[in-house]
Design a protein around this motif. Sequence first.
Motif, short mmCIF file in Angstrom:
data_model
loop_
_atom_site.label_atom_id
_atom_site.label_comp_id
_atom_site.label_asym_id
_atom_site.label_seq_id
_atom_site.Cartn_x
_atom_site.Cartn_y
_atom_site.Cartn_z
N CYS A 61 0.85 -1.18 0.00
CA CYS A 61 0.00 0.00 0.00
C CYS A 61 0.89 1.23 0.00
N SER A 88 -4.52 2.63 1.37
CA SER A 88 -4.91 1.63 0.39
C SER A 88 -6.40 1.77 0.10
N VAL A 138 -2.98 -4.92 4.47
CA VAL A 138 -3.37 -3.53 4.68
C VAL A 138 -3.77 -3.30 6.14
N SER A 192 -4.27 -2.26 -3.37
CA SER A 192 -4.59 -3.43 -2.56
C SER A 192 -5.98 -3.24 -1.95
#
Length: 227
Positions: free
Chosen positions: A17, A65, A82, A184
Amino acid sequence: MRRPAALAALILAAAACAPAAPTSQPIPTVTAAPVQAAAAPTGTDGVLAEARQFVYRVRNPQCLSTGTAFDYDGAIITNRHVAAGADTLQLSTWSGTDFTASVAGHSGTVDLARLTASPPGPVVAPPAGPAALAAGARVYVTGYPQGDQLTVTSGTVIGVISATELDVAGPVMEISATVQPGNSGSPVLDSAGRLVGVVFALDARNGHGLAMPLSTLSSFLSGLPST
C-alpha cells in the motif's frame, strides 16, 4: 509443479500500500441501511460513477490503500496486509467524508480482511456471475493508487492461476488492468460494475494484477461471525 516459496514471495513482492501522511481525526458518517448498487453502467466513466459509492480509501498508521463494501451487514473488504497490526482503520469516501472502521477478522490462508463500520456504508457492490472470470472478459480496477484520487483502469482477465502455482490458498485471477501501490483491496469489476474479485498483489515478473475471485471472497465472509 509447486513453486518454491522464495520464488512465490518474489512474484508477489509488489503487493503493497502507499505510504501514509499524518491526518486529522475522522468525522463519523451517518448513513441509511446499505443497498446493493444498480449494476448497469457502461464503459470506464459509468463504472467509476457506480463504484465510487462502495469503494473507500483505507488508512492505517503505515500506509494508504483501498477497501470495498460488499456485505449487507456493513462489511468492507480489504487485504490482510493492509490491516496488519491495526484494531481500527480510518476510511474516506470519494466525497471526502472520513469515518472509523474496526478490523473484524482476517483470513489465515488468503490475503483478505473484514472491516466493519457503524453505521455501514449506504451501498454495497453487486456480485458478478461466473462468466466474468472467462479469459478475455473486460474488467475494471477501481481504487486509490498512491492514496490519491479515486481512479479506474481497464483490462481483461488473462486467466485463473492455480493455488499451487503461486503458493497461496485458493485460485487467483490474473488481469491486465494496471495495479499500483494503494490498489490493494480494490474491487475488480465487470463491464456492468459487478464485483468479480479483490486485488491483493502485482506479479513483479510481468506487471499483471492478481486478485482473489468472488468465490474466495464469499467463502472468507461465510467463515466469519457476523458483527
